[in-house]
Design a protein around this motif. Structure first.
Motif, PDB file in Angstrom:
ATOM      1  N   ALA A   1       0.835  -1.208   0.000  1.00  0.00           N
ATOM      2  CA  ALA A   1       0.000   0.000   0.000  1.00  0.00           C
ATOM      3  C   ALA A   1       0.870   1.258   0.000  1.00  0.00           C
ATOM      4  CB  ALA A   1      -0.910  -0.003   1.221  1.00  0.00           C
ATOM      5  N   VAL A   2       0.432   2.248  -0.782  1.00  0.00           N
ATOM      6  CA  VAL A   2       1.149   3.533  -0.835  1.00  0.00           C
ATOM      7  C   VAL A   2       0.181   4.635  -0.421  1.00  0.00           C
ATOM      8  CG1 VAL A   2       2.239   5.230  -2.360  1.00  0.00           C
ATOM      9  CG2 VAL A   2       2.681   2.789  -2.711  1.00  0.00           C
ATOM     10  N   ARG A   3       0.572   5.380   0.606  1.00  0.00           N
ATOM     11  CA  ARG A   3      -0.248   6.508   1.047  1.00  0.00           C
ATOM     12  C   ARG A   3       0.182   7.728   0.227  1.00  0.00           C
ATOM     13  NH1 ARG A   3      -3.318   7.654   5.955  1.00  0.00           N
ATOM     14  NH2 ARG A   3      -2.997   5.476   6.497  1.00  0.00           N
ATOM     15  N   ALA A   4      -0.496   7.962  -0.903  1.00  0.00           N
ATOM     16  CA  ALA A   4      -0.085   9.033  -1.818  1.00  0.00           C
ATOM     17  C   ALA A   4      -0.489  10.409  -1.297  1.00  0.00           C
ATOM     18  CB  ALA A   4      -0.685   8.791  -3.199  1.00  0.00           C
ATOM     19  N   LEU A   5      -1.628  10.474  -0.580  1.00  0.00           N
ATOM     20  CA  LEU A   5      -2.047  11.726   0.071  1.00  0.00           C
ATOM     21  C   LEU A   5      -2.438  11.394   1.493  1.00  0.00           C
ATOM     22  CD1 LEU A   5      -4.357  13.470  -2.569  1.00  0.00           C
ATOM     23  CD2 LEU A   5      -1.988  14.063  -2.006  1.00  0.00           C
ATOM     24  N   ASP A   6      -2.044  12.257   2.407  1.00  0.00           N
ATOM     25  CA  ASP A   6      -2.228  11.961   3.816  1.00  0.00           C
ATOM     26  C   ASP A   6      -2.856  13.163   4.523  1.00  0.00           C
ATOM     27  OD1 ASP A   6      -2.070  10.932   6.335  1.00  0.00           O
ATOM     28  OD2 ASP A   6       0.117  11.018   6.489  1.00  0.00           O
ATOM     29  N   ASP A   7      -4.191  13.167   4.610  1.00  0.00           N
ATOM     30  CA  ASP A   7      -4.913  14.188   5.373  1.00  0.00           C
ATOM     31  C   ASP A   7      -4.629  15.612   4.887  1.00  0.00           C
ATOM     32  OD1 ASP A   7      -6.640  15.156   7.268  1.00  0.00           O
ATOM     33  OD2 ASP A   7      -5.191  15.092   8.905  1.00  0.00           O
ATOM     34  N   VAL A   8      -4.923  15.827   3.610  1.00  0.00           N
ATOM     35  CA  VAL A   8      -4.679  17.139   3.003  1.00  0.00           C
ATOM     36  C   VAL A   8      -5.964  17.964   3.023  1.00  0.00           C
ATOM     37  CG1 VAL A   8      -4.113  18.310   0.831  1.00  0.00           C
ATOM     38  CG2 VAL A   8      -2.820  16.275   1.537  1.00  0.00           C
ATOM     39  N   SER A   9      -5.871  19.197   3.535  1.00  0.00           N
ATOM     40  CA  SER A   9      -7.012  20.115   3.552  1.00  0.00           C
ATOM     41  C   SER A   9      -6.561  21.493   3.087  1.00  0.00           C
ATOM     42  CB  SER A   9      -7.580  20.269   4.972  1.00  0.00           C
ATOM     43  OG  SER A   9      -7.971  19.023   5.501  1.00  0.00           O
ATOM     44  N   PHE A  10      -7.346  22.127   2.237  1.00  0.00           N
ATOM     45  CA  PHE A  10      -7.156  23.555   1.918  1.00  0.00           C
ATOM     46  C   PHE A  10      -8.352  24.059   1.131  1.00  0.00           C
ATOM     47  CE2 PHE A  10      -4.776  21.424  -1.575  1.00  0.00           C
ATOM     48  CZ  PHE A  10      -5.295  22.061  -2.706  1.00  0.00           C
ATOM     49  N   SER A  11      -8.435  25.386   0.990  1.00  0.00           N
ATOM     50  CA  SER A  11      -9.502  26.002   0.197  1.00  0.00           C
ATOM     51  C   SER A  11      -8.883  26.929  -0.830  1.00  0.00           C
ATOM     52  CB  SER A  11     -10.424  26.851   1.075  1.00  0.00           C
ATOM     53  OG  SER A  11     -11.078  26.041   1.997  1.00  0.00           O
ATOM     54  N   VAL A  12      -9.602  27.117  -1.927  1.00  0.00           N
ATOM     55  CA  VAL A  12      -9.149  28.028  -2.975  1.00  0.00           C
ATOM     56  C   VAL A  12     -10.293  28.995  -3.276  1.00  0.00           C
ATOM     57  CG1 VAL A  12      -8.468  28.166  -5.415  1.00  0.00           C
ATOM     58  CG2 VAL A  12      -7.526  26.352  -3.954  1.00  0.00           C
ATOM     59  N   SER A  13      -9.970  30.288  -3.378  1.00  0.00           N
ATOM     60  CA  SER A  13     -10.991  31.306  -3.651  1.00  0.00           C
ATOM     61  C   SER A  13     -11.177  31.494  -5.150  1.00  0.00           C
ATOM     62  CB  SER A  13     -10.557  32.659  -3.086  1.00  0.00           C
ATOM     63  OG  SER A  13     -10.256  32.544  -1.744  1.00  0.00           O
ATOM     64  N   LYS A  14     -12.344  32.000  -5.513  1.00  0.00           N
ATOM     65  CA  LYS A  14     -12.610  32.279  -6.923  1.00  0.00           C
ATOM     66  C   LYS A  14     -11.560  33.254  -7.460  1.00  0.00           C
ATOM     67  CE  LYS A  14     -16.079  33.820 -10.210  1.00  0.00           C
ATOM     68  NZ  LYS A  14     -15.513  32.933 -11.230  1.00  0.00           N
ATOM     69  N   GLY A  15     -11.011  32.906  -8.610  1.00  0.00           N
ATOM     70  CA  GLY A  15     -10.043  33.779  -9.276  1.00  0.00           C
ATOM     71  C   GLY A  15      -8.608  33.587  -8.815  1.00  0.00           C
ATOM     72  N   GLU A  16      -8.405  32.705  -7.849  1.00  0.00           N
ATOM     73  CA  GLU A  16      -7.047  32.474  -7.369  1.00  0.00           C
ATOM     74  C   GLU A  16      -6.246  31.665  -8.394  1.00  0.00           C
ATOM     75  OE1 GLU A  16      -5.296  31.823  -2.857  1.00  0.00           O
ATOM     76  OE2 GLU A  16      -7.145  30.786  -3.356  1.00  0.00           O
ATOM     77  N   PHE A  17      -4.944  31.908  -8.427  1.00  0.00           N
ATOM     78  CA  PHE A  17      -4.022  31.158  -9.275  1.00  0.00           C
ATOM     79  C   PHE A  17      -3.038  30.478  -8.327  1.00  0.00           C
ATOM     80  CE2 PHE A  17      -0.592  31.846 -12.864  1.00  0.00           C
ATOM     81  CZ  PHE A  17      -0.259  30.505 -12.806  1.00  0.00           C
ATOM     82  N   VAL A  18      -3.169  29.151  -8.226  1.00  0.00           N
ATOM     83  CA  VAL A  18      -2.380  28.380  -7.258  1.00  0.00           C
ATOM     84  C   VAL A  18      -1.380  27.500  -8.009  1.00  0.00           C
ATOM     85  CG1 VAL A  18      -2.474  26.665  -5.395  1.00  0.00           C
ATOM     86  CG2 VAL A  18      -4.366  28.295  -5.697  1.00  0.00           C
ATOM     87  N   ALA A  19      -0.124  27.568  -7.628  1.00  0.00           N
ATOM     88  CA  ALA A  19       0.877  26.634  -8.167  1.00  0.00           C
ATOM     89  C   ALA A  19       1.105  25.549  -7.131  1.00  0.00           C
ATOM     90  CB  ALA A  19       2.184  27.362  -8.462  1.00  0.00           C
ATOM     91  N   ILE A  20       1.117  24.297  -7.590  1.00  0.00           N
ATOM     92  CA  ILE A  20       1.421  23.170  -6.701  1.00  0.00           C
ATOM     93  C   ILE A  20       2.788  22.635  -7.087  1.00  0.00           C
ATOM     94  CG2 ILE A  20       0.707  20.859  -5.971  1.00  0.00           C
ATOM     95  CD1 ILE A  20      -2.116  21.730  -6.152  1.00  0.00           C
ATOM     96  N   VAL A  21       3.695  22.653  -6.139  1.00  0.00           N
ATOM     97  CA  VAL A  21       5.062  22.220  -6.402  1.00  0.00           C
ATOM     98  C   VAL A  21       5.438  21.096  -5.440  1.00  0.00           C
ATOM     99  CG1 VAL A  21       5.687  24.550  -7.208  1.00  0.00           C
ATOM    100  CG2 VAL A  21       6.124  23.918  -4.825  1.00  0.00           C
TER     101      VAL A  21
END
Ligand code: ADP
Ligand code: ADP
Length: 227
Positions: free
Chosen positions: A19-39
């Motif tokens: 088993a691989v835990r690829a995501l572990d309890d991730v929480s966040f919010s994004v507002s309308k019109g936001e530009f988010v980079a995920i690195v």
């Protein structure tokens, strides 16, 4: 206004010893019109996160709300419709349909919904994408940059709540990458299009409003870099 809220997302691939835990309890919010980079480093869970946000890969646990809709509570057929209308996906390798022309690829999400193509709007979009002279070309008659512009058009045609891009410049030279970055930024700034982009490309990350770094399936940094 929050357009996306994810809470306690966990994704486990496989079971038992492998088993691989690829995501572990991730929480966040994004507002309308936001530009988010995920690195983050390779294997950290970025693509898994994007697929879950895009409604294409169910989380093991946790919720994804887009404009208030708990998308994984929808029936599969309703999720497919929701995805087509509210989520635009842009991939590294474009994922265009080879037997469809530029115009047909771009308008596919509309046509699958049985909706009419507004020719004037389409022609405006083609101009913004500098594809007005490639309307009837097939993908294999286009350069990589042009193919990526087609896929941006397809992602935007329905005015989705969210546009998600996975390494959109990963297959392009620096000149074409710069054009793609400019286009994404244009739609974000001028049309208030909410945008989440996975990238290794500093030039994209530096244009974003916010940078979220993922390591080992968890958020290691979440920083607003532009108000
Ligand atoms: P990134 O996009 O940051 O490179 P991924 O989300 O692709 O990371 O992968 C996160 C982890 O999940 C890695 O360890 C990867 O090997 C694993 N993984 C991704 N997809 C699958 C899958 N379909 N089956 C099993 N493991 C997977
Ligand atoms: P780039 O310089 O961006 O890599 P290419 O050299 O691939 O672009 O293409 C240059 C131009 O020629 C592009 O505008 C593209 O539309 C056109 N083109 C490339 N391949 C074909 C083809 N097989 N048929 C028709 N036009 C093509």
């Amino acid at each position: 206004m929050e357009i996306l809220t994810i809470e306690h997302l966990t994704k486990i691939y496989g079971k038992g010893d492998t088993a691989v835990r690829a995501l572990d309890d991730v929480s966040f919010s994004v507002s309308k019109g936001e530009f988010v980079a995920i690195v983050g480093p390779s294997g950290s869970g970025k693509s898994t996160l994007l697929h879950i946000l895009g409604g294409v890969d169910r989380p093991t646990s946790g919720t994804v709300r887009i404009e208030g809709n708990d998308i994984y509570a929808l029936h599969e057929s309703n999720l497919a419709i929701f995805r087509r209308r509210q989520i635009g996906l842009i991939y590294q390798f474009y994922n265009l349909i080879p037997v469809l022309t530029v115009a047909e690829n771009i308008t596919l999400p509309l046509r699958l919904d049985g909706r009419k193509v507004d020719e004037q709007e389409l022609s405006g979009l083609l101009s913004m994408l500098s594809l007005q002279n490639r309307v009837n070309h097939l993908p294999n008659q286009l350069s990589g940059g042009q193919q990526q512009r087609v896929s941006i058009g397809r992602a935007l045609i329905n005015h989705p709540a969210l546009v998600l891009a996975d390494e959109p410049t990963g297959n392009l030279d620096s000149k074409n990458s710069a054009e793609i970055v400019e286009l994404l930024k244009y739609f974000n700034r001028e049309m208030n299009q909410t945008l989440i982009v996975i990238t290794h490309d500093e030039r994209i990350a530096l244009q974003a409003d916010r940078i979220i770094a993922i390591e080992d399936g968890r958020i290691s940094r979440d920083e607003v870099v532009r108000a």
